[in-house]
Design an enzyme around this catalytic site. Sequence first.
Site, PDB file in Angstrom:
ATOM      1  N   GLU A  40      -1.118 -37.816  10.586  1.00  0.00           N
ATOM      2  CA  GLU A  40      -2.528 -37.699  10.211  1.00  0.00           C
ATOM      3  C   GLU A  40      -2.761 -38.041   8.742  1.00  0.00           C
ATOM      4  O   GLU A  40      -3.750 -38.697   8.394  1.00  0.00           O
ATOM      5  CB  GLU A  40      -3.025 -36.261  10.470  1.00  0.00           C
ATOM      6  CG  GLU A  40      -3.074 -35.846  11.935  1.00  0.00           C
ATOM      7  CD  GLU A  40      -1.763 -35.245  12.432  1.00  0.00           C
ATOM      8  OE1 GLU A  40      -0.692 -35.534  11.841  1.00  0.00           O
ATOM      9  OE2 GLU A  40      -1.802 -34.490  13.422  1.00  0.00           O
ATOM     10  N   LYS A  46      14.652 -43.842  -5.117  1.00  0.00           N
ATOM     11  CA  LYS A  46      15.181 -42.958  -4.082  1.00  0.00           C
ATOM     12  C   LYS A  46      15.441 -41.540  -4.587  1.00  0.00           C
ATOM     13  O   LYS A  46      15.971 -41.356  -5.671  1.00  0.00           O
ATOM     14  CB  LYS A  46      16.521 -43.506  -3.596  1.00  0.00           C
ATOM     15  CG  LYS A  46      16.422 -44.453  -2.436  1.00  0.00           C
ATOM     16  CD  LYS A  46      17.736 -45.173  -2.258  1.00  0.00           C
ATOM     17  CE  LYS A  46      18.769 -44.297  -1.599  1.00  0.00           C
ATOM     18  NZ  LYS A  46      18.507 -44.086  -0.173  1.00  0.00           N
ATOM     19  N   ILE A  57      17.828 -66.171   3.105  1.00  0.00           N
ATOM     20  CA  ILE A  57      18.520 -64.921   3.438  1.00  0.00           C
ATOM     21  C   ILE A  57      18.448 -64.585   4.926  1.00  0.00           C
ATOM     22  O   ILE A  57      19.185 -63.751   5.425  1.00  0.00           O
ATOM     23  CB  ILE A  57      17.966 -63.763   2.580  1.00  0.00           C
ATOM     24  CG1 ILE A  57      18.029 -64.130   1.098  1.00  0.00           C
ATOM     25  CG2 ILE A  57      18.711 -62.468   2.810  1.00  0.00           C
ATOM     26  CD1 ILE A  57      19.408 -64.502   0.573  1.00  0.00           C
ATOM     27  N   TRP A 110      20.931 -46.314   7.677  1.00  0.00           N
ATOM     28  CA  TRP A 110      19.524 -46.276   8.062  1.00  0.00           C
ATOM     29  C   TRP A 110      19.312 -45.618   9.428  1.00  0.00           C
ATOM     30  O   TRP A 110      18.297 -45.819  10.069  1.00  0.00           O
ATOM     31  CB  TRP A 110      18.906 -47.679   7.987  1.00  0.00           C
ATOM     32  CG  TRP A 110      18.531 -48.039   6.573  1.00  0.00           C
ATOM     33  CD1 TRP A 110      18.365 -47.152   5.537  1.00  0.00           C
ATOM     34  CD2 TRP A 110      18.281 -49.334   6.024  1.00  0.00           C
ATOM     35  NE1 TRP A 110      18.023 -47.827   4.390  1.00  0.00           N
ATOM     36  CE2 TRP A 110      17.966 -49.167   4.649  1.00  0.00           C
ATOM     37  CE3 TRP A 110      18.288 -50.624   6.563  1.00  0.00           C
ATOM     38  CZ2 TRP A 110      17.663 -50.238   3.812  1.00  0.00           C
ATOM     39  CZ3 TRP A 110      17.989 -51.693   5.716  1.00  0.00           C
ATOM     40  CH2 TRP A 110      17.675 -51.499   4.363  1.00  0.00           C
ATOM     41  N   GLU A 134      20.152 -59.812  -4.965  1.00  0.00           N
ATOM     42  CA  GLU A 134      18.926 -59.813  -5.758  1.00  0.00           C
ATOM     43  C   GLU A 134      19.280 -59.919  -7.245  1.00  0.00           C
ATOM     44  O   GLU A 134      20.215 -59.294  -7.705  1.00  0.00           O
ATOM     45  CB  GLU A 134      18.178 -58.505  -5.522  1.00  0.00           C
ATOM     46  CG  GLU A 134      16.958 -58.392  -6.388  1.00  0.00           C
ATOM     47  CD  GLU A 134      16.337 -57.012  -6.317  1.00  0.00           C
ATOM     48  OE1 GLU A 134      16.132 -56.528  -5.197  1.00  0.00           O
ATOM     49  OE2 GLU A 134      16.071 -56.447  -7.379  1.00  0.00           O
ATOM     50  N   HIS A 154       9.377 -60.437  -3.342  1.00  0.00           N
ATOM     51  CA  HIS A 154       8.521 -59.269  -3.136  1.00  0.00           C
ATOM     52  C   HIS A 154       7.101 -59.494  -3.637  1.00  0.00           C
ATOM     53  O   HIS A 154       6.264 -58.605  -3.548  1.00  0.00           O
ATOM     54  CB  HIS A 154       9.126 -58.042  -3.813  1.00  0.00           C
ATOM     55  CG  HIS A 154      10.504 -57.743  -3.295  1.00  0.00           C
ATOM     56  ND1 HIS A 154      11.627 -58.345  -3.825  1.00  0.00           N
ATOM     57  CD2 HIS A 154      10.931 -56.970  -2.286  1.00  0.00           C
ATOM     58  CE1 HIS A 154      12.686 -57.921  -3.151  1.00  0.00           C
ATOM     59  NE2 HIS A 154      12.302 -57.092  -2.221  1.00  0.00           N
TER      60      HIS A 154
END
Length: 753
Positions: A17, A109, A430, A560, A664, A693
């Site tokens: 929500e 992170k 990539i 992940w 990168e 990006h």
Amino acid sequence: MSKSLVVGFPRIGEQRELKKVLEKFWAKKCDFSEVENVASELKKRHWLYQKDAGVDFISSNDFSLYDNMLDTSIMLGAIPKRFKDLSAEDLYFSMARGDKDRKAMQMTKWFNTNYHYIVPELSSDDVYKLNAKKIVDEYNEAKELGVKTKINIIGIFTYLGLSNKVDGGDVFSLFGSVLEQYAKLFEIISALDDEIIVQIDEPYFVKGSDAKTLSLVKKAYDYLCGVSKNIKVIVTTYFEHSNELTRVLVNTPLYALGLDFIYGKKNIESLELIKNSDKVLIAGVVDGRNIWKNDFTKSVELLESFGFDKDKVVVSTSCSLLHVPYTLKYETNMDDEIKTNLSYALEKLDELTLLAKIYSGDTLSEDEQKRYNQNKKDIQVRKNSKKIHNADVQDRVKNLTKLQRDGEFSTRLKKQKEHLNYSDLVTTTIGSFPQTPEVREARKAYKSSEIDRDVYESKMKAYIDDCIKVQEDVGIDVLVHGEPERNDMVEYFGEMMDGFGFSKNAWVQSYGSRCVKPPFIYADVSRPEPMTLEWIKYAQSKTNKPMKGMLSGPLTMLNWSFVRDDIPRSEVSKQLGVALSDEISDLQDAGIKIIQVDEAAFKEGYPLREENIKEYENNSVRDFKISVSTATQDTQIHTHMCYSEFNSIIKTIEDMDADVISIETARSGNTLLKIFKEHGYKQEVGPGVYDIHSPRVPSVDEMVRQIDSLLEVLPSKQLWINPDCGLKTRKYEEVIPSLKNMVEAVNIVKARL
Ligand code: GLN
Ligand code: ZN
């Protein structure tokens, strides 16, 4: 009698929500009052869930519209200059997301979780000014509902320790002025009730702590605990042990210490100290960041083994439940045998309170006794389940003898170069190309059986045809098929492997309104059928240039996913490695000469504590090498990683023994190049020459300069030229000119060489 405590509760909402209303607000489709209404509904619901479950210590201020670190910056008035003229919600969301005139604050992170926080930007000329409104309001909101909460705040060390000091120097130079604000906060909240409990989160210390910071701890907590007599202070850490901190804290006037006994087993070493102090132990024994059912028998044994007075122990989650999904109640089409092993946030509340009762030795009600018995049965079922334990997989992994490829990389590369016949500064991408609306729709339609396999395949093949044409027109040397069939780099493979489970609603907040739904690895992993073979074979049949096969690597699949907790993680990644090695073997047999094994999440699995890093690295390198062990010397193995902080791990990356790695660089101000310069690098490497990006098309000049700076640190025969990550989030209108410019830049540099 032992009580129960929840470190913190998720806030995005069991139907996401909060996500939905935030995105509506950001799209200017509703006003802020609607956001506030949803937020207050969610808070209420979550408090009542916890109250109904019988949790004794429930939090306020664990809610956030975006992130708790950001909330703490607001609380302190730590507002970077560029946002100073904004107010209220404009300020808050601009700090989080940026706006057309202002760059967003950095996000990174939260320890080794998949949650991201907003990194505070502090500077020497900051003037802090306390704003306790959110904290006071939330406390009162809960109180009106009949829930007397503990107030959660992020500790001063964690806040500062995770901040950036934008004008350079040590963030802890700001310690004194920030501490003053914490003290003011304590004064304000002490007036809220006769007795107040504050939970201060200090996970900063689980990474290990230096003497200088530790010397401030006693000072800070002596001082804060002295602000007002009616405040009881808890300090909580999680994700690892924090024995260095505990040694200091037992000598401060704290009320209790919260420790993680799931991921910080070594906290056991502090138990004697705590036992001999007047502190209450808050024992995190219900896993706050994984989805498996608690083994009551084992947890009670663990708690008993502490040898504490039971009323000096509070049974707790190991960390905030922020990192797990809400409730199993929406998992309506999940296999029962799998579902019985699971426990999301709401189920964990019940585990927690029952566990506290069992441990206390209370008489259990009939229903409670039944649940306890059922738990024992479920745990037994999991132990013996044929669905989970696959003897063939286990035998194969155990008896594996081929653990790596044959030959030295230098010999291999020589052979590969001969038959692949590529020149210096060879170009590639990539893997993914833009995910067009048509491709997404086709995948969706196929999944819901609106179109059949043939129609689906022809649509994917049409995409691949176009994608190859684009690359050939642009003049790329090593092609890719574009990955149109993949929704996500882990889910796609997980869906085709045995041992993976998927949920309907296991959403977990990743940052702001963004949620992820990680697959879970519940059983021994194997690959029954080829996963990528047909697509890659098709793509190769359409071009004379080499087509690169594309797989997700074992560590990325592991990091992940929610990973089973009944065998070591390293065992799971080994199984993944073996499964992937079969795919490589099939691709190779079909004539594919180059295969890329992506390790986008390789770094995410790094342990928090220095002393555990070696072991993780050894296992990770082992399992990556197993995954490519079937590749012959002629087959060229690539890997890709999407970050550049390689300082400490460059040697490990080399040890993975991939022939080529793409990384990168563009976004990180070329820190990587420095490392290459200082350390050198053995294999071939493609440091991304532009940042994918951003929608911006980089100019030829810019990329010539970038290639030139690469050439300063590595010889041209070692260099590949490519963008810095997959192109799936971009549009073809951006990708085509960008790649054209990239190829042109290469040609200019080549002509000059
Ligand atoms: N091959 C993947 C892609 O191009 C790699 C994704 C990633 O690095 N995150 O999309
Ligand atoms: Zn990437």
